[in-house]
Design a protein around this motif. Sequence first.
Motif, mmCIF file in Angstrom:
data_model
loop_
_atom_site.group_PDB
_atom_site.id
_atom_site.type_symbol
_atom_site.label_atom_id
_atom_site.label_comp_id
_atom_site.label_asym_id
_atom_site.label_seq_id
_atom_site.Cartn_x
_atom_site.Cartn_y
_atom_site.Cartn_z
ATOM 1 N N GLY A 19 -90.691 -52.633 -23.201
ATOM 2 C CA GLY A 19 -91.545 -54.188 -23.360
ATOM 3 C C GLY A 19 -92.897 -53.703 -23.590
ATOM 4 O O GLY A 19 -93.953 -54.793 -23.460
ATOM 5 N N ASP A 44 -92.401 -53.791 -29.327
ATOM 6 C CA ASP A 44 -91.801 -55.967 -28.439
ATOM 7 C C ASP A 44 -92.938 -56.217 -29.214
ATOM 8 O O ASP A 44 -92.869 -57.713 -28.110
ATOM 9 N N LYS A 67 -94.686 -61.072 -26.223
ATOM 10 C CA LYS A 67 -94.543 -59.676 -26.683
ATOM 11 C C LYS A 67 -92.843 -60.761 -26.963
ATOM 12 O O LYS A 67 -92.808 -61.910 -27.251
ATOM 13 N N GLU A 68 -92.311 -59.969 -27.401
ATOM 14 C CA GLU A 68 -90.830 -60.134 -28.814
ATOM 15 C C GLU A 68 -90.602 -61.674 -27.697
ATOM 16 O O GLU A 68 -89.585 -62.599 -28.186
ATOM 17 N N ASP A 69 -89.561 -61.513 -26.532
ATOM 18 C CA ASP A 69 -88.649 -62.217 -25.556
ATOM 19 C C ASP A 69 -89.528 -63.261 -24.496
ATOM 20 O O ASP A 69 -89.449 -64.179 -24.699
ATOM 21 N N GLY A 70 -90.859 -63.563 -25.453
ATOM 22 C CA GLY A 70 -91.996 -64.877 -25.116
ATOM 23 C C GLY A 70 -92.943 -64.065 -23.480
ATOM 24 O O GLY A 70 -93.857 -65.051 -23.162
ATOM 25 N N ASP A 71 -92.981 -63.687 -22.929
ATOM 26 C CA ASP A 71 -93.232 -63.055 -22.083
ATOM 27 C C ASP A 71 -95.220 -62.430 -22.890
ATOM 28 O O ASP A 71 -95.154 -62.080 -23.954
ATOM 29 N N THR A 72 -96.220 -62.869 -21.521
ATOM 30 C CA THR A 72 -97.757 -62.493 -21.582
ATOM 31 C C THR A 72 -97.768 -61.769 -21.047
ATOM 32 O O THR A 72 -96.937 -61.894 -19.203
#
Length: 113
Positions: A19, A44, A67-72
């Motif tokens: 990640g 990621d 990131k790809e999962d929307g996390d900053t």
Amino acid sequence: MARSLDGLVLSPVADQAPGQVGTRTRFTYHEENGRVWAEYAGGDVVRGHLVGTREGDRLDFRYVQLKEDGDTASGHCRSTVVDLADGRVRLEETWEWESRPGSGTSVVEQQVQ
């Protein structure tokens, strides 16, 4: 002083934790009058930016990424610029997250064009 980073593309020599930036991440650096900034993406990381300063062979900057999962996430990094024998540039980095726990070291090197 090591040569300018302006226009150079660098990438990590090893993957970090899942990640985070890794060998598929590409950083495009810019430099002008002691100021440095870069855009990065790959692996990621959908999009990342860093901004900071350069004094001699030392960089000091802050970074933010999506990131790809929307996390900053955001953090702080200090790097040493090293000129390699083959003419490429290496950054030896010590970094720490500011938005979450964690810190470490990494190495990014100029990509052969």
